[in-house]
Design a protein around this motif. Structure first.
Motif, short mmCIF file in Angstrom:
data_model
loop_
_atom_site.label_atom_id
_atom_site.label_comp_id
_atom_site.label_asym_id
_atom_site.label_seq_id
_atom_site.Cartn_x
_atom_site.Cartn_y
_atom_site.Cartn_z
N UNK A 1 0.84 -1.21 0.00
CA UNK A 1 0.00 0.00 0.00
C UNK A 1 0.87 1.26 0.00
N UNK A 2 1.81 1.32 0.93
CA UNK A 2 2.61 2.53 1.12
C UNK A 2 3.73 2.67 0.11
N UNK A 3 4.24 1.54 -0.38
CA UNK A 3 5.31 1.50 -1.38
C UNK A 3 6.64 2.09 -0.90
N UNK A 4 6.79 2.19 0.41
CA UNK A 4 8.04 2.68 1.00
C UNK A 4 8.45 1.73 2.12
N UNK A 5 9.63 1.10 2.01
CA UNK A 5 10.04 0.14 3.04
C UNK A 5 10.07 0.72 4.45
N UNK A 6 10.53 1.96 4.62
CA UNK A 6 10.62 2.52 5.96
C UNK A 6 9.23 2.70 6.57
N UNK A 7 8.24 3.03 5.73
CA UNK A 7 6.87 3.17 6.23
C UNK A 7 6.32 1.80 6.62
N UNK A 8 6.55 0.81 5.77
CA UNK A 8 6.06 -0.54 6.06
C UNK A 8 6.67 -1.08 7.35
N UNK A 9 7.94 -0.81 7.56
CA UNK A 9 8.61 -1.27 8.78
C UNK A 9 8.03 -0.57 10.01
N UNK A 10 7.82 0.73 9.90
CA UNK A 10 7.25 1.48 11.01
C UNK A 10 5.83 1.00 11.33
N UNK A 11 5.06 0.76 10.29
CA UNK A 11 3.68 0.27 10.47
C UNK A 11 3.68 -1.07 11.20
N UNK A 12 4.53 -1.99 10.75
CA UNK A 12 4.59 -3.32 11.37
C UNK A 12 4.91 -3.20 12.85
N UNK A 13 5.88 -2.35 13.19
CA UNK A 13 6.24 -2.16 14.59
C UNK A 13 5.09 -1.53 15.38
N UNK A 14 4.43 -0.54 14.79
CA UNK A 14 3.32 0.13 15.46
C UNK A 14 2.17 -0.84 15.72
N UNK A 15 1.88 -1.69 14.73
CA UNK A 15 0.77 -2.64 14.88
C UNK A 15 1.04 -3.58 16.04
N UNK A 16 2.24 -4.14 16.10
CA UNK A 16 2.53 -5.08 17.18
C UNK A 16 2.64 -4.38 18.53
N UNK A 17 3.11 -3.15 18.54
CA UNK A 17 3.12 -2.38 19.78
C UNK A 17 1.69 -2.16 20.26
N UNK A 18 0.81 -1.80 19.34
CA UNK A 18 -0.60 -1.59 19.67
C UNK A 18 -1.24 -2.89 20.15
N UNK A 19 -0.91 -4.01 19.50
CA UNK A 19 -1.44 -5.31 19.91
C UNK A 19 -1.02 -5.59 21.36
N UNK A 20 0.23 -5.33 21.69
CA UNK A 20 0.70 -5.59 23.06
C UNK A 20 0.00 -4.66 24.06
N UNK A 21 -0.05 -3.38 23.72
CA UNK A 21 -0.63 -2.40 24.64
C UNK A 21 -2.12 -2.63 24.87
N UNK A 22 -2.83 -3.10 23.84
CA UNK A 22 -4.29 -3.27 23.95
C UNK A 22 -4.68 -4.74 23.96
N UNK A 23 -3.77 -5.58 24.39
CA UNK A 23 -3.99 -7.03 24.36
C UNK A 23 -5.24 -7.46 25.12
N UNK A 24 -5.59 -6.73 26.18
CA UNK A 24 -6.76 -7.10 26.99
C UNK A 24 -8.06 -6.87 26.24
N UNK A 25 -8.03 -6.03 25.20
CA UNK A 25 -9.25 -5.69 24.46
C UNK A 25 -9.46 -6.57 23.23
N UNK A 26 -8.52 -7.45 22.92
CA UNK A 26 -8.63 -8.29 21.73
C UNK A 26 -9.78 -9.27 21.90
N UNK A 27 -10.62 -9.35 20.89
CA UNK A 27 -11.72 -10.33 20.88
C UNK A 27 -11.14 -11.65 20.39
N UNK A 28 -10.93 -12.58 21.31
CA UNK A 28 -10.20 -13.80 20.97
C UNK A 28 -10.95 -14.73 20.02
N UNK A 29 -12.26 -14.60 19.90
CA UNK A 29 -12.99 -15.54 19.06
C UNK A 29 -13.23 -15.01 17.65
#
Length: 193
Positions: free
Chosen positions: A39-67
């Motif tokens: 989507x972004x077509x820029x490696x540095x953006x894709x890398x930042x996004x991947x890190x942000x997503x997993x950081x968000x997953x960790x920070x909001x892990x209690x809110x994840x709908x497991x099913x």
């Protein structure tokens, strides 16, 4: 026996289990990076996004709908994060030209989530309309994580037959979804093994 490693890992993740988080990161980080890059077509953006997503997953892990499908959830979050970052980049650098071909910036993140959910629902309807055996093979592969060899052994088929059935199913879904670039991108990442 239905295997759902994601569900097991998500349940552990919600309890703060770092090894479950690492397992999910290891399983999905490269695919999320490739998705963001498409989507972004820029490696540095894709890398930042991947890190942000997993950081968000960790920070909001209690809110994840497991099913719900964790895979679909990850790609939805990645898509939203990519759009947000591209908006920021565009505002700062005024580079609308490259992204303007892929999506309209007037659309809200909620609209993207709705679009993503509609695509997932349409794909589910297409799969539900498949012949029973083909549907069973596809579900074993894509939803339950079985390898082609495991499916072949389980159903008494050759690996080549399983490959052909998966290929035919993917072709059917692609044809019914149409040629929209967004559909193609989302579909590819939702169905890659």
């Amino acid at each position: 026996m239905v295997r759902n490693e994601d569900l097991e890992n998500v349940l552990l993740l919600k309890k703060g289990d770092i090894s479950a988080f690492s397992a999910l990161f290891g399983k999905y980080s490269e695919r999320l990076y490739a998705f963001a890059l498409s989507i972004a077509r820029e490696p540095y953006i894709a890398e930042e996004i991947t890190q942000q997503v997993f950081l968000k997953i960790w920070e909001k892990r209690h809110q994840i709908e497991e099913y719900f499908s964790f895979k679909s959830f990850l790609f939805s979050v990645t898509y939203s994060e990519t759009i947000s970052l591209l908006r920021k980049e565009t505002a700062e650098k005024k580079k609308v030209n490259r992204w303007g071909e892929v999506a309209s910036f007037e659309t809200t993140e909620t609209d993207y989530t709705v679009e993503f959910n509609n695509l997932e629902l349409l794909t589910s309807e297409i799969i539900a309309g498949l012949p029973a055996r083909r549907r069973e093979i596809f579900i074993l592969s894509r939803e339950q994580g079985y390898s082609y060899r495991e499916i072949a052994d389980k159903l008494g088929l050759s690996v080549k037959t399983v490959e052909n059935q998966i290929s035919a199913t993917l072709k059917t879904i692609r044809e019914k979804l149409g040629e929209s670039q967004l559909c193609s991108i989302l579909f590819y990442f939702l169905t890659t093994h």
